[in-house]
Design an enzyme around this catalytic site. Structure first.
Site, PDB file in Angstrom:
ATOM      1  N   ASP A 366       0.827  -1.211   0.000  1.00  0.00           N
ATOM      2  CA  ASP A 366       0.000   0.000   0.000  1.00  0.00           C
ATOM      3  C   ASP A 366       0.857   1.255   0.000  1.00  0.00           C
ATOM      4  O   ASP A 366       0.575   2.215   0.703  1.00  0.00           O
ATOM      5  CB  ASP A 366      -0.960  -0.003   1.199  1.00  0.00           C
ATOM      6  CG  ASP A 366      -2.188   0.883   0.937  1.00  0.00           C
ATOM      7  OD1 ASP A 366      -2.426   1.233  -0.245  1.00  0.00           O
ATOM      8  OD2 ASP A 366      -2.889   1.225   1.902  1.00  0.00           O
ATOM      9  N   LYS A 368       2.099   4.701  -1.016  1.00  0.00           N
ATOM     10  CA  LYS A 368       1.577   5.933  -1.625  1.00  0.00           C
ATOM     11  C   LYS A 368       1.909   7.074  -0.667  1.00  0.00           C
ATOM     12  O   LYS A 368       2.144   6.830   0.524  1.00  0.00           O
ATOM     13  CB  LYS A 368       0.065   5.839  -1.873  1.00  0.00           C
ATOM     14  CG  LYS A 368      -0.777   5.493  -0.654  1.00  0.00           C
ATOM     15  CD  LYS A 368      -2.237   5.394  -1.029  1.00  0.00           C
ATOM     16  CE  LYS A 368      -3.072   4.905   0.157  1.00  0.00           C
ATOM     17  NZ  LYS A 368      -4.497   4.777  -0.186  1.00  0.00           N
ATOM     18  N   ASN A 371       0.484   7.307   2.917  1.00  0.00           N
ATOM     19  CA  ASN A 371       0.893   6.367   3.969  1.00  0.00           C
ATOM     20  C   ASN A 371       2.328   6.594   4.446  1.00  0.00           C
ATOM     21  O   ASN A 371       2.897   5.758   5.139  1.00  0.00           O
ATOM     22  CB  ASN A 371       0.734   4.921   3.484  1.00  0.00           C
ATOM     23  CG  ASN A 371      -0.730   4.520   3.441  1.00  0.00           C
ATOM     24  OD1 ASN A 371      -1.562   5.167   4.056  1.00  0.00           O
ATOM     25  ND2 ASN A 371      -1.052   3.466   2.710  1.00  0.00           N
ATOM     26  N   ASP A 384       0.304   2.679   8.353  1.00  0.00           N
ATOM     27  CA  ASP A 384      -0.851   1.944   7.806  1.00  0.00           C
ATOM     28  C   ASP A 384      -0.471   0.615   7.163  1.00  0.00           C
ATOM     29  O   ASP A 384      -0.193   0.530   5.968  1.00  0.00           O
ATOM     30  CB  ASP A 384      -1.624   2.801   6.803  1.00  0.00           C
ATOM     31  CG  ASP A 384      -3.044   2.247   6.626  1.00  0.00           C
ATOM     32  OD1 ASP A 384      -3.258   1.042   6.881  1.00  0.00           O
ATOM     33  OD2 ASP A 384      -3.948   3.013   6.250  1.00  0.00           O
ATOM     34  N   THR A 403      -3.997   0.511  -3.875  1.00  0.00           N
ATOM     35  CA  THR A 403      -4.604   1.705  -4.477  1.00  0.00           C
ATOM     36  C   THR A 403      -4.449   1.580  -5.998  1.00  0.00           C
ATOM     37  O   THR A 403      -3.348   1.287  -6.467  1.00  0.00           O
ATOM     38  CB  THR A 403      -3.871   2.957  -3.955  1.00  0.00           C
ATOM     39  OG1 THR A 403      -3.999   2.963  -2.529  1.00  0.00           O
ATOM     40  CG2 THR A 403      -4.438   4.232  -4.529  1.00  0.00           C
TER      41      THR A 403
END
Length: 553
Positions: A366, A368, A371, A384, A403
């Site tokens: 995840d 990005k 985060n 996260d 995502t």
């Protein structure tokens, strides 16, 4: 797939409904509408509803039969089971072949698994030469179907003499993997033959020679003692010892509050509060427990620490390290884009975090800017861990998550993925930090996925991305996971040694002695001014939820 018929005028898919079936139209015509407006009509051979086989989502358009139609359908569970089963069977067959070869037996499990991933299937017709005597070769072959004959010509004037026949599971040409090989015999297909093939270059990139070294990392006694003291301190804290100061963030079913110890205003933490009811409704128990396990064990200065967890009848609580410098995403939004040096620093922090996770067989999934959180010094940390998963070294997983703009092609194609999916996301992150927007972006997830599947070479790079940065991004975003930088024999070291990182002080980064490109203004442990403002939690209190929580949290 199963066949089904729908009468003229009937609705096949309703916009806004949750669906898990993808359809292929065999006969007839359908109309596609979005918010009541006609988008297009489709005829035989067209596919629709394909997002449903990837993950649980609402339908983005309605599809109505203009004539009587015949369809073929398959639901997500069936599709994913087939993809996973065929992928696993093929992979285990390939690894079994490799393990039967003496020179491969010293290799570790994860290296054998990577070699199995790069084997390519090649087909030969009856009588076709696979290898010719006297030619130079750089390719190694394993027979997966059929038979071959090995023959030698002792002198130019003599006929070829058949020496032996090889069948399924046998191999030939292994000398080519070690160095330049002049073929000493010819190999010809007897009937149709399928071979698994790997060339010297791919082989060397993956293992650099036949040595199965392991890279285990051990903590010192001093570090273990500090960790134990920390664990003892936090085990004595209860929820009533914490006082909420302000809200740092809000998600779909959680809030993050800045809290302090009632007895000590110099000690502040981030408290993530999750609604149990929502977790049960969306069957997220396993995800939450996995997040807890991974974060409790993650002792790395580039990963946000989870100190302990609590629960009561309505909520679960995660007591985290407070990083008060704000989200990297907010900084990027305010500045538009970053220059090379700034991007290099933040990418370096992320690489350190990923290297630590991957060495433990954990994939993050995840990555990005949202985060990545800055601490009070301006150093970046990964937060996260809701999608993180411990898969083990050399193992794959098949869950669709992430995502859309950051998802690797093998996740979209349901081929199974491993830590190399994080290498892909790292390339996407670099592009977004340098340019202000991700390279793959469409008006809806399906369009984004089709842009991703076209590949990084179809993307136009803005002028502000330098040549060496573009080269690194392209090498991280290779379609084939085994070709990605960071997923080869030296792992992350290959990324750190790339020209773009030339002169970068990795030791200084680890020791925290490099000056970060941006130093946030943090006025003490209770200052939340680097985060956006959020309203108070005005929602009514969720119901008590003790059933389903007989597990440790």
């Amino acid at each position: 797939m199963y066949p089904t018929s729908v009468a003229k005028g009937c609705c096949v898919i309703q916009e806004g409904d949750v669906g898990s079936t993808v359809y292929v139209l065999e006969e007839g015509t359908v109309e596609v509408t979005k918010q009541g407006k006609k988008v297009c009509t489709m005829g035989p051979g067209k596919v629709f509803g394909e997002l449903a086989v990837l993950y649980n989502c609402t339908r983005t358009a309605s599809v109505t039969a203009l004539t009587d139609i015949k369809l073929w359908g398959i639901d997500r569970h069936g599709f994913q089971t087939i993809m996973m089963r065929t992928g696993l069977i093929k992979h285990s067959q390939y690894t079994d072949f490799l393990r039967s070869i003496p020179s491969f037996q010293s290799l570790t499990e994860d290296v054998v698994s990577k070699v199995a991933d790069v084997l390519e299937e090649t087909f030969y017709r009856d009588g076709e030469y696979i290898i010719r005597q006297g030619a130079t070769g750089d390719t190694f072959f394993i027979i997966s179907e059929g038979q071959v004959k090995v023959s030698q010509q002792l002198s130019a004037s003599e006929e070829e003499v058949t020496e032996k026949t090889l069948c399924k599971g046998n191999w030939f040409g292994e000398q080519a993997l070690i160095g330049e090989d002049v073929r000493t015999a010819s190999v010809t297909a007897v009937g149709d033959v399928t071979c698994l093939v790997i060339d010297r270059e791919s082989f060397k990139q993956l293992i650099g020679g036949l040595d199965g070294r392991s890279h285990k990392h051990h903590d010192s006694d001093e570090v273990k003692a500090l960790q134990q003291a920390e664990a003892n301190f936090f085990s004595s804290i209860s929820l009533t010892d914490l006082q909420i100061i302000s809200t740092l963030g809000m998600g779909g079913f959680s809030r993050v509050e800045l809290v302090k110890l009632r007895t000590d205003s110099s000690r502040s933490f981030a408290l993530k509060i999750l609604k149990k009811r929502h977790i049960l409704d969306t069957s997220q128990q396993d995800h939450i427990l996995s997040e807890r396990r991974i974060m409790m064990d993650a002792h790395n200065s580039f990963i946000i620490r989870l100190y302990r967890t609590f629960r009561d009848s309505k909520y679960l609580y995660m007591l985290l390290e407070a990083c008060l410098g704000g989200e990297l995403w907010s900084l990027l939004r305010d500045r538009g884009s970053f220059d090379d040096a700034t991007t290099r620093f933040y990418t370096g922090c992320v690489i350190e975090a990923l290297a630590y996770l991957h060495s433990k067989g954990i994939i993050y999934r995840d990555l990005k800017p949202e985060n990545i959180i800055l601490d009070h010094r301006g150093y970046a940390k990964l937060g996260d861990f809701g999608f993180a998963k411990k898969v083990g070294l050399g193992k794959k997983t098949w869950t669709f998550c992430g995502t859309p703009e950051y998802v690797a092609p093998e996740i979209i194609l349901n081929k199974g993925h491993d830590s190399s999916a994080d290498c892909w996301s790292l390339g996407v992150l670099m592009f977004e930090l340098l340019s202000g927007s991700p390279p793959f972006s469409g008006s809806d997830p399906m369009k984004t996925y089709s842009i991703i599947l076209r590949g990084i070479d179809m993307i136009e790079f803005p002028k502000k991305i330098t040549k060496s940065a573009a080269n690194l991004i392209k090498r991280l975003c290779r379609d084939n996971p085994s070709e990605r930088l960071g997923n080869q024999k030296n792992g992350v070291k290959n990324v750190q040694k790339h020209k773009w990182f030339e002169g970068f002080n990795w030791d200084g980064l680890r020791q925290g002695s490099i000056k970060p490109p941006f130093t946030p203004t943090v006025d003490g442990p209770l200052d939340s001014s680097n985060f956006d403002c959020f309203p108070d939690d005005a929602e009514e209190s969720p119901p008590d939820e003790e059933s389903g929580w007989d597990m440790e949290f």
